[in-house]
Design a protein around this motif. Structure first.
Motif, PDB file in Angstrom:
ATOM      1  N   PRO A   1       2.947 -11.054  -1.157  1.00  0.00           N
ATOM      2  CA  PRO A   1       1.606 -11.047  -0.460  1.00  0.00           C
ATOM      3  C   PRO A   1       0.809 -12.252  -0.877  1.00  0.00           C
ATOM      4  CG  PRO A   1       1.682  -9.494  -2.210  1.00  0.00           C
ATOM      5  CD  PRO A   1       3.109  -9.930  -2.234  1.00  0.00           C
ATOM      6  N   ILE A   2       0.024 -12.757   0.115  1.00  0.00           N
ATOM      7  CA  ILE A   2      -0.533 -13.804  -0.184  1.00  0.00           C
ATOM      8  C   ILE A   2      -2.202 -13.723  -0.785  1.00  0.00           C
ATOM      9  CG2 ILE A   2      -1.563 -16.122   0.862  1.00  0.00           C
ATOM     10  CD1 ILE A   2       0.718 -15.903   3.056  1.00  0.00           C
ATOM     11  N   ASP A   3      -2.585 -12.534  -0.204  1.00  0.00           N
ATOM     12  CA  ASP A   3      -4.110 -12.211  -0.500  1.00  0.00           C
ATOM     13  C   ASP A   3      -4.107 -11.568  -1.868  1.00  0.00           C
ATOM     14  OD1 ASP A   3      -6.545 -11.760  -0.761  1.00  0.00           O
ATOM     15  OD2 ASP A   3      -6.698 -10.704   1.410  1.00  0.00           O
ATOM     16  N   GLU A   4      -4.756 -12.370  -3.014  1.00  0.00           N
ATOM     17  CA  GLU A   4      -4.830 -11.708  -4.284  1.00  0.00           C
ATOM     18  C   GLU A   4      -5.599 -10.211  -3.992  1.00  0.00           C
ATOM     19  OE1 GLU A   4      -3.762 -11.830  -8.409  1.00  0.00           O
ATOM     20  OE2 GLU A   4      -3.293 -12.986  -6.804  1.00  0.00           O
ATOM     21  N   ALA A   5      -6.744 -10.269  -3.491  1.00  0.00           N
ATOM     22  CA  ALA A   5      -7.561  -9.130  -3.502  1.00  0.00           C
ATOM     23  C   ALA A   5      -7.143  -7.957  -2.874  1.00  0.00           C
ATOM     24  CB  ALA A   5      -8.909  -9.612  -2.368  1.00  0.00           C
ATOM     25  N   MET A   6      -5.860  -8.199  -1.951  1.00  0.00           N
ATOM     26  CA  MET A   6      -5.270  -6.958  -1.350  1.00  0.00           C
ATOM     27  C   MET A   6      -4.406  -6.512  -2.247  1.00  0.00           C
ATOM     28  SD  MET A   6      -2.887  -7.073   1.955  1.00  0.00           S
ATOM     29  CE  MET A   6      -1.437  -8.336   1.216  1.00  0.00           C
ATOM     30  N   MET A   7      -3.779  -7.335  -3.236  1.00  0.00           N
ATOM     31  CA  MET A   7      -2.801  -6.763  -4.159  1.00  0.00           C
ATOM     32  C   MET A   7      -3.517  -5.766  -5.248  1.00  0.00           C
ATOM     33  SD  MET A   7      -0.061  -9.568  -5.178  1.00  0.00           S
ATOM     34  CE  MET A   7      -1.224 -10.831  -5.962  1.00  0.00           C
ATOM     35  N   VAL A   8      -4.685  -6.315  -5.480  1.00  0.00           N
ATOM     36  CA  VAL A   8      -5.722  -5.594  -6.432  1.00  0.00           C
ATOM     37  C   VAL A   8      -6.154  -4.170  -6.006  1.00  0.00           C
ATOM     38  CG1 VAL A   8      -7.930  -5.641  -7.720  1.00  0.00           C
ATOM     39  CG2 VAL A   8      -6.530  -7.660  -7.556  1.00  0.00           C
ATOM     40  N   HIS A   9      -6.579  -4.318  -4.474  1.00  0.00           N
ATOM     41  CA  HIS A   9      -6.865  -3.320  -3.811  1.00  0.00           C
ATOM     42  C   HIS A   9      -5.702  -2.053  -3.926  1.00  0.00           C
ATOM     43  CE1 HIS A   9      -9.482  -0.481  -1.170  1.00  0.00           C
ATOM     44  NE2 HIS A   9      -8.564  -0.567  -0.375  1.00  0.00           N
ATOM     45  N   ALA A  10      -4.820  -2.548  -3.437  1.00  0.00           N
ATOM     46  CA  ALA A  10      -3.340  -1.730  -3.273  1.00  0.00           C
ATOM     47  C   ALA A  10      -3.021  -1.068  -4.607  1.00  0.00           C
ATOM     48  CB  ALA A  10      -2.413  -2.419  -2.773  1.00  0.00           C
ATOM     49  N   PHE A  11      -3.129  -1.834  -5.586  1.00  0.00           N
ATOM     50  CA  PHE A  11      -2.849  -1.250  -7.033  1.00  0.00           C
ATOM     51  C   PHE A  11      -3.838  -0.173  -7.312  1.00  0.00           C
ATOM     52  CE2 PHE A  11      -3.103  -1.077 -11.648  1.00  0.00           C
ATOM     53  CZ  PHE A  11      -1.563  -1.057 -11.809  1.00  0.00           C
ATOM     54  N   ILE A  12      -5.253  -0.322  -7.139  1.00  0.00           N
ATOM     55  CA  ILE A  12      -5.978   0.497  -7.484  1.00  0.00           C
ATOM     56  C   ILE A  12      -6.067   1.938  -6.471  1.00  0.00           C
ATOM     57  CG2 ILE A  12      -8.460   1.000  -7.989  1.00  0.00           C
ATOM     58  CD1 ILE A  12      -8.863  -2.023  -8.558  1.00  0.00           C
ATOM     59  N   LYS A  13      -5.668   1.661  -5.561  1.00  0.00           N
ATOM     60  CA  LYS A  13      -5.676   2.733  -4.420  1.00  0.00           C
ATOM     61  C   LYS A  13      -4.468   3.498  -4.545  1.00  0.00           C
ATOM     62  CE  LYS A  13      -5.647   3.652   0.603  1.00  0.00           C
ATOM     63  NZ  LYS A  13      -6.856   4.332   0.326  1.00  0.00           N
ATOM     64  N   GLY A  14      -3.286   2.924  -5.132  1.00  0.00           N
ATOM     65  CA  GLY A  14      -2.115   3.868  -5.574  1.00  0.00           C
ATOM     66  C   GLY A  14      -2.334   4.579  -6.687  1.00  0.00           C
ATOM     67  N   MET A  15      -3.245   4.287  -7.543  1.00  0.00           N
ATOM     68  CA  MET A  15      -3.247   4.980  -8.807  1.00  0.00           C
ATOM     69  C   MET A  15      -3.655   6.312  -8.870  1.00  0.00           C
ATOM     70  SD  MET A  15      -4.688   1.808 -11.222  1.00  0.00           S
ATOM     71  CE  MET A  15      -5.179   3.101 -12.656  1.00  0.00           C
TER      72      MET A  15
ATOM     73  N   PHE B   1       0.760  -1.270  -0.001  1.00  0.00           N
ATOM     74  CA  PHE B   1       0.003   0.003  -0.185  1.00  0.00           C
ATOM     75  C   PHE B   1       0.933   1.270  -0.094  1.00  0.00           C
ATOM     76  CE2 PHE B   1      -3.144  -3.226   1.358  1.00  0.00           C
ATOM     77  CZ  PHE B   1      -4.399  -2.660   0.772  1.00  0.00           C
ATOM     78  N   ASP B   2       2.087   0.988   0.188  1.00  0.00           N
ATOM     79  CA  ASP B   2       2.975   2.296   0.184  1.00  0.00           C
ATOM     80  C   ASP B   2       3.246   2.645  -1.271  1.00  0.00           C
ATOM     81  OD1 ASP B   2       2.833   2.295   2.858  1.00  0.00           O
ATOM     82  OD2 ASP B   2       4.785   1.554   3.199  1.00  0.00           O
ATOM     83  N   VAL B   3       3.284   1.895  -2.281  1.00  0.00           N
ATOM     84  CA  VAL B   3       3.486   2.070  -3.741  1.00  0.00           C
ATOM     85  C   VAL B   3       2.346   2.945  -4.071  1.00  0.00           C
ATOM     86  CG1 VAL B   3       4.164   1.117  -5.832  1.00  0.00           C
ATOM     87  CG2 VAL B   3       4.733  -0.001  -3.492  1.00  0.00           C
ATOM     88  N   LYS B   4       2.907   4.093  -4.622  1.00  0.00           N
ATOM     89  CA  LYS B   4       1.917   5.172  -5.118  1.00  0.00           C
ATOM     90  C   LYS B   4       2.568   5.573  -6.619  1.00  0.00           C
ATOM     91  CE  LYS B   4      -0.552   5.346  -1.350  1.00  0.00           C
ATOM     92  NZ  LYS B   4      -1.551   4.779  -1.137  1.00  0.00           N
ATOM     93  N   GLN B   5       1.517   5.901  -7.454  1.00  0.00           N
ATOM     94  CA  GLN B   5       1.661   6.242  -8.570  1.00  0.00           C
ATOM     95  C   GLN B   5       2.324   7.867  -8.585  1.00  0.00           C
ATOM     96  OE1 GLN B   5      -1.219   6.126 -11.646  1.00  0.00           O
ATOM     97  NE2 GLN B   5       0.309   6.460 -13.572  1.00  0.00           N
ATOM     98  N   TYR B   6       3.429   8.183  -9.128  1.00  0.00           N
ATOM     99  CA  TYR B   6       4.057   9.390  -9.107  1.00  0.00           C
ATOM    100  C   TYR B   6       3.270  10.543 -10.280  1.00  0.00           C
ATOM    101  CZ  TYR B   6       7.905   6.942  -6.790  1.00  0.00           C
ATOM    102  OH  TYR B   6       8.548   6.378  -5.783  1.00  0.00           O
ATOM    103  N   GLN B   7       3.503  11.552  -9.666  1.00  0.00           N
ATOM    104  CA  GLN B   7       2.755  12.662 -10.852  1.00  0.00           C
ATOM    105  C   GLN B   7       3.896  12.537 -12.293  1.00  0.00           C
ATOM    106  OE1 GLN B   7       0.348  14.448 -10.876  1.00  0.00           O
ATOM    107  NE2 GLN B   7      -0.174  13.975  -8.501  1.00  0.00           N
ATOM    108  N   GLY B   8       2.988  12.440 -13.139  1.00  0.00           N
ATOM    109  CA  GLY B   8       3.756  12.441 -14.377  1.00  0.00           C
ATOM    110  C   GLY B   8       4.231  11.008 -14.712  1.00  0.00           C
ATOM    111  N   GLU B   9       4.073  10.155 -13.957  1.00  0.00           N
ATOM    112  CA  GLU B   9       4.403   8.381 -14.200  1.00  0.00           C
ATOM    113  C   GLU B   9       3.624   7.685 -15.061  1.00  0.00           C
ATOM    114  OE1 GLU B   9       6.442   4.817 -11.566  1.00  0.00           O
ATOM    115  OE2 GLU B   9       4.981   6.122 -10.919  1.00  0.00           O
ATOM    116  N   SER B  10       4.267   7.095 -16.080  1.00  0.00           N
ATOM    117  CA  SER B  10       3.289   6.245 -17.020  1.00  0.00           C
ATOM    118  C   SER B  10       2.878   5.154 -16.332  1.00  0.00           C
ATOM    119  CB  SER B  10       3.994   6.002 -18.028  1.00  0.00           C
ATOM    120  OG  SER B  10       5.214   4.932 -17.932  1.00  0.00           O
ATOM    121  N   MET B  11       1.871   4.569 -16.969  1.00  0.00           N
ATOM    122  CA  MET B  11       0.898   3.320 -16.406  1.00  0.00           C
ATOM    123  C   MET B  11       2.044   2.217 -16.514  1.00  0.00           C
ATOM    124  SD  MET B  11      -1.207   1.901 -14.781  1.00  0.00           S
ATOM    125  CE  MET B  11      -2.274   3.282 -14.622  1.00  0.00           C
ATOM    126  N   LYS B  12       2.700   2.258 -17.597  1.00  0.00           N
ATOM    127  CA  LYS B  12       3.832   1.182 -17.685  1.00  0.00           C
ATOM    128  C   LYS B  12       4.686   1.030 -16.542  1.00  0.00           C
ATOM    129  CE  LYS B  12       7.045  -0.801 -20.957  1.00  0.00           C
ATOM    130  NZ  LYS B  12       7.950  -0.646 -22.482  1.00  0.00           N
TER     131      LYS B  12
END
Length: 288
Positions: free
Chosen positions: A178-192, A152-163
């Motif tokens: 991480p073991i929980d797949e749902a947690m990875m999905v939630h963390a990725f969307i939350k950091g976008m 959850f500490d991984v955040k998308q920077y300003q101007g950073e591409s999706m790739k």
């Protein structure tokens, strides 16, 4: 006159004696130089230093086909990461316990090599012992242990591409495991950052991180096509040459004569119709 001749003869004899002495001295120096060149100087003994490896390890020869690991440790790197890289490269070459010890020693340099040579003579007998001593010496350089919810500490920077964001997030997933797949999905969307892709993920919520990768790949490919389309410059439209329509003869004559006009000038200040004949013939009798 005779005394002068005698003096000249004595000088000539003296010069001849000096020339013979110089020649003998030159030959002696040449012989001394040749003898010095032919004689080998005795080897200088190297300074004796303690060897931390046991005699068994020292007597084991390295295989001629072994190229050695292509990693280096100077004393400031992570010891666990260095041992992992070392084991990964040694998987393809193989070797005995003594070979592993010698090859790990060859990766040390700088302060790390100074630490190795400071160990007691014959102290290291196995590779596991060598690896344990290595970890304990540079334990302070070991990276901090992270837990799975650190994604959850991984955040998308300003101007950073999706790739770039997807690759950086994937690196943390590999490290944290991480073991929980749902947690990875939630963390990725939350950091976008807010955008079309994040809105599409919120509308159609993915179930796995693999689905996010697949949809992100399609989104990146679509953006690349749009960028390429926006960069295209169309050709300049050629200037059209205006054509004059030919005018018919009777139309040109009529327009020239001014036909179709309701009035024509007869006198200055007066107008009358072209057809001046009255439509009604009335007579006015002023007497009656």
């Amino acid at each position: 006159m005779r005394a002068l001749q005698a003096e000249v003869a004595a000088l000539r004899a003296n010069n001849a004696e000096l020339r013979r002495a110089n020649e003998e001295l030159r030959r002696d120096l040449q012989q001394v130089g040749e003898r010095a060149a032919n004689e080998h100087a005795p080897p200088v003994p190297l300074r004796a230093r303690p060897i931390p490896f046991s005699q068994v390890i020292m007597n084991t020869a390295l295989p001629t086909t072994s190229l050695g690991p292509k990693v280096s440790f100077t004393g400031v790197e992570d010891p666990e990461a260095h041992l992992t890289a070392f084991h990964t490269q040694m998987m393809f070459t193989g070797g005995s316990n003594a070979v592993y010890c010698k090859l790990l020693m060859s990766t040390l340099s700088g302060a790390a090599m100074e630490w190795f040579v400071s160990l007691p003579d014959g102290h290291i007998t196995t590779f596991d012992q060598f690896a344990t001593l290595f970890r304990e010496q540079y334990l302070v350089n070991k990276a901090l242990t992270r837990v799975s919810y650190d994604v959850f500490d991984v955040k998308q920077y300003q101007g950073e591409s999706m790739k770039d964001y997807l690759n950086r997030f994937g690196v943390q997933v590999v490290r944290l495991k991480p073991i929980d797949e749902a947690m990875m999905v939630h963390a990725f969307i939350k950091g976008m950052l807010p955008g079309p892709f994040s809105e599409s993920l919120l509308r159609f919520y993915p179930k796995t991180f693999t689905e996010i990768r697949r949809r992100a790949l399609a989104h990146i490919a679509a953006n690349d096509r749009v960028t390429q389309k926006q960069g295209l410059v169309g050709p300049v439209r050629p200037r059209e040459v205006a054509r004059l329509q030919p005018m018919r003869v009777h139309e040109a004559t009529t327009e020239k004569k001014g036909a179709g006009k309701p009035y024509k000038r007869v006198q200055a200040g007066t107008r009358t119709r072209r057809d001046s004949s009255p439509k009604h013939n009335f007579k006015w009798n002023s007497r009656s």
